[in-house]
Design a protein around this motif. Structure first.
Motif, PDB file in Angstrom:
ATOM      1  N   ALA A 251       0.845  -1.195   0.000  1.00 32.59           N
ATOM      2  CA  ALA A 251       0.000   0.000   0.000  1.00 32.59           C
ATOM      3  C   ALA A 251       0.879   1.243   0.000  1.00 32.59           C
ATOM      4  N   HIS A 252       0.602   2.139  -0.949  1.00 35.55           N
ATOM      5  CA  HIS A 252       1.240   3.455  -0.974  1.00 35.55           C
ATOM      6  C   HIS A 252       0.400   4.347  -0.070  1.00 35.55           C
ATOM      7  N   ILE A 253       0.999   4.891   0.979  1.00 36.80           N
ATOM      8  CA  ILE A 253       0.231   5.648   1.969  1.00 36.80           C
ATOM      9  C   ILE A 253       0.130   7.103   1.525  1.00 36.80           C
ATOM     10  N   THR A 254      -0.987   7.417   0.881  1.00 38.19           N
ATOM     11  CA  THR A 254      -1.224   8.753   0.327  1.00 38.19           C
ATOM     12  C   THR A 254      -2.437   9.362   1.017  1.00 38.19           C
ATOM     13  N   GLY A 255      -3.298  10.069   0.266  1.00 36.65           N
ATOM     14  CA  GLY A 255      -4.496  10.640   0.862  1.00 36.65           C
ATOM     15  C   GLY A 255      -5.346   9.552   1.500  1.00 36.65           C
ATOM     16  N   GLY A 256      -5.749   9.767   2.731  1.00 36.47           N
ATOM     17  CA  GLY A 256      -6.443   8.715   3.474  1.00 36.47           C
ATOM     18  C   GLY A 256      -5.549   8.071   4.505  1.00 36.47           C
ATOM     19  N   GLY A 257      -4.242   8.350   4.382  1.00 37.17           N
ATOM     20  CA  GLY A 257      -3.285   7.937   5.399  1.00 37.17           C
ATOM     21  C   GLY A 257      -3.275   6.458   5.694  1.00 37.17           C
ATOM     22  N   LEU A 258      -2.970   6.130   6.947  1.00 39.58           N
ATOM     23  CA  LEU A 258      -2.837   4.736   7.375  1.00 39.58           C
ATOM     24  C   LEU A 258      -4.184   4.096   7.696  1.00 39.58           C
ATOM     25  N   ILE A 259      -5.266   4.875   7.587  1.00 31.70           N
ATOM     26  CA  ILE A 259      -6.602   4.325   7.819  1.00 31.70           C
ATOM     27  C   ILE A 259      -7.217   3.818   6.515  1.00 31.70           C
ATOM     28  N   GLU A 260      -7.150   4.625   5.459  1.00 30.98           N
ATOM     29  CA  GLU A 260      -7.863   4.321   4.215  1.00 30.98           C
ATOM     30  C   GLU A 260      -7.069   3.486   3.217  1.00 30.98           C
ATOM     31  N   ASN A 261      -5.733   3.616   3.206  1.00 28.17           N
ATOM     32  CA  ASN A 261      -4.953   2.954   2.152  1.00 28.17           C
ATOM     33  C   ASN A 261      -4.673   1.464   2.369  1.00 28.17           C
ATOM     34  N   PRO A 262      -4.268   1.013   3.552  1.00 28.72           N
ATOM     35  CA  PRO A 262      -3.943  -0.402   3.727  1.00 28.72           C
ATOM     36  C   PRO A 262      -5.040  -1.380   3.303  1.00 28.72           C
ATOM     37  N   PRO A 263      -6.337  -1.110   3.595  1.00 26.41           N
ATOM     38  CA  PRO A 263      -7.353  -2.085   3.191  1.00 26.41           C
ATOM     39  C   PRO A 263      -7.391  -2.370   1.694  1.00 26.41           C
ATOM     40  N   ARG A 264      -6.903  -1.441   0.887  1.00 23.43           N
ATOM     41  CA  ARG A 264      -6.916  -1.639  -0.565  1.00 23.43           C
ATOM     42  C   ARG A 264      -5.980  -2.763  -0.999  1.00 23.43           C
ATOM     43  N   ALA A 265      -5.032  -3.136  -0.133  1.00 21.14           N
ATOM     44  CA  ALA A 265      -4.055  -4.173  -0.477  1.00 21.14           C
ATOM     45  C   ALA A 265      -4.266  -5.455   0.310  1.00 21.14           C
ATOM     46  N   ILE A 266      -5.360  -5.528   1.082  1.00 29.56           N
ATOM     47  CA  ILE A 266      -5.569  -6.643   2.002  1.00 29.56           C
ATOM     48  C   ILE A 266      -6.822  -7.416   1.622  1.00 29.56           C
ATOM     49  N   ALA A 267      -6.742  -8.748   1.710  1.00 30.28           N
ATOM     50  CA  ALA A 267      -7.850  -9.632   1.337  1.00 30.28           C
ATOM     51  C   ALA A 267      -9.033  -9.466   2.288  1.00 30.28           C
ATOM     52  N   ASP A 268     -10.236  -9.750   1.790  1.00 31.44           N
ATOM     53  CA  ASP A 268     -11.425  -9.744   2.632  1.00 31.44           C
ATOM     54  C   ASP A 268     -11.238 -10.722   3.788  1.00 31.44           C
ATOM     55  N   GLY A 269     -11.729 -10.342   4.948  1.00 33.31           N
ATOM     56  CA  GLY A 269     -11.607 -11.201   6.117  1.00 33.31           C
ATOM     57  C   GLY A 269     -10.364 -10.952   6.933  1.00 33.31           C
ATOM     58  N   LEU A 270      -9.481 -10.080   6.427  1.00 30.69           N
ATOM     59  CA  LEU A 270      -8.247  -9.732   7.137  1.00 30.69           C
ATOM     60  C   LEU A 270      -8.172  -8.222   7.327  1.00 30.69           C
ATOM     61  N   VAL A 271      -7.471  -7.813   8.373  1.00 35.75           N
ATOM     62  CA  VAL A 271      -7.273  -6.381   8.621  1.00 35.75           C
ATOM     63  C   VAL A 271      -5.831  -6.143   9.049  1.00 35.75           C
ATOM     64  N   ALA A 272      -5.373  -4.905   8.881  1.00 35.07           N
ATOM     65  CA  ALA A 272      -4.048  -4.514   9.358  1.00 35.07           C
ATOM     66  C   ALA A 272      -4.130  -4.214  10.855  1.00 35.07           C
TER      67      ALA A 272
END
Length: 341
Positions: A251-272
């Motif tokens: 995940a490139h941490i851009t607008g949305g910071g560490l809240i919005e960006n990580p989920p875009r790279a993570i499979a359903d059912g998992l969280v950072a």
């Protein structure tokens, strides 16, 4: 067609074709300095060609990104410091390509202004060329638009466009491979990068400090110089691990910071699951938070908070990836793990 004695010219309408031509001549050597296998980086044609075979690809997918620099440009315009925002422009595009596992190959820029200032524009393009060299991609062309009446005196805006490639079997994120316990690695940022500057500018206004005042959080630099630190480009240090198949998501941490960006790279059912104590909040963010009265949640969803890139790796691959990044002088550290949602 005969000359008309009272006829208007394009220059009288506010567009200086000669200035545009002078800028092209200034930037030709900059583009040439970014040559790489597959691209000759010559300017002047109506389009640019790229030879994927010469770049070493057998079964590639093309990946494209586009982005801008946002209101960070206002800081550059107000202070006359134009030589770093071009690096930001490239960084915002090429770091996004990494999130698909792709290598940046060629870059184009669009620069728009009311009245062309050749010196300022050349400084911007010099920054773009520097960003391309850092990323290993070729600056193959662009567009300079002089539009009187569209922009206030001295204002300009720009957008970047990048094309990359990735072999079909190296595309990420690898959602089906991700599992609970996979490790999250953070790569240090150089500051706010190119996000949140509408809030940054409000906080600076509240502080009462001038752009030329000493930065309260970084010795030896003015406030403007510190806040214009260009976005880190992570391509050359991360690409070897992508090509080796050691990264499951990024995940490139851009607008949305560490809240919005990580989920875009993570499979359903998992969280950072971040360990927020695993790294120290860099002084620039501590200053912004204190002066602006910004809550922790707002800070984390607006800024990168010191983490410009997040990698997801298997625990088995952690030593090789982490040690390899550190050997390459990357500020790399474990920031958490994947957990069940």
């Amino acid at each position: 067609m005969s000359d008309r004695p009272n006829g208007l010219t394009y220059a009288q309408a506010g567009v200086d074709i000669d200035a545009g031509a002078a800028l092209v001549e200034r930037i030709k050597p900059l583009a040439k300095s970014t040559r790489r296998p597959g691209a000759e980086a010559s300017l002047g044609g109506f389009g640019a060609l790229f030879d994927l075979k010469a770049a070493g690809y057998d079964d590639p997918l093309l990946v494209t990104t586009t982005d801008g620099v946002g209101t960070k440009l206002k800081v550059a315009i107000e202070t006359g410091i134009h030589d770093t925002v071009g690096i930001d422009l490239v960084a915002m595009c090429v770091n996004d390509l990494l999130a698909q596992g792709a290598e940046p190959l060629m870059f184009l820029d669009y620069y728009a202004t009311g009245k062309l200032d050749v010196e300022a524009a050349a400084a911007v393009v010099a920054g773009i060329a520097e960003g391309c060299r850092q990323a290993g991609c070729a600056l193959v062309g662009g567009e300079t638009a002089e539009m009187p009446g569209m922009y206030a005196d001295g204002d300009y805006d720009m957008a970047g466009f990048c094309v990359g490639a990735v072999d079909r079997d190296k595309v990420i994120p690898k959602m089906t491979d991700q599992k609970v316990g996979d490790i999250l690695i953070g790569l240090g940022s150089s500051g706010p990068h190119s996000n949140g500057y509408s809030l940054v500018r409000r906080i600076v206004e509240r502080s009462g400090l001038a752009w030329g005042a000493p930065a309260p959080f970084e010795a030896g630099k003015s406030l403007a110089e510190a806040l214009l630190a260009p976005t880190r480009i992570y391509v050359k240090n991360v690409l070897p691990h992508l090509k080796a198949g050691r990264i499951k998501g990024l995940a490139h941490i851009t607008g949305g910071g560490l809240i919005e960006n990580p989920p875009r790279a993570i499979a359903d059912g998992l969280v950072a699951n971040f360990d927020w104590n695993a790294w120290a909040l860099p002084p620039v963010f501590a200053w912004l938070q204190e002066v602006g009265g910004v809550s922790d949640h707002e800070l984390r969803r607006t800024f990168n908070c010191g983490v410009g890139l997040m990698l997801i790796v298997d625990p088995h691959d952690l030593p090789e990836v982490l040690e390899g990044l550190v050997r390459a002088d990357e500020d790399a550290f474990v920031i958490g793990e994947l957990a069940a949602a």
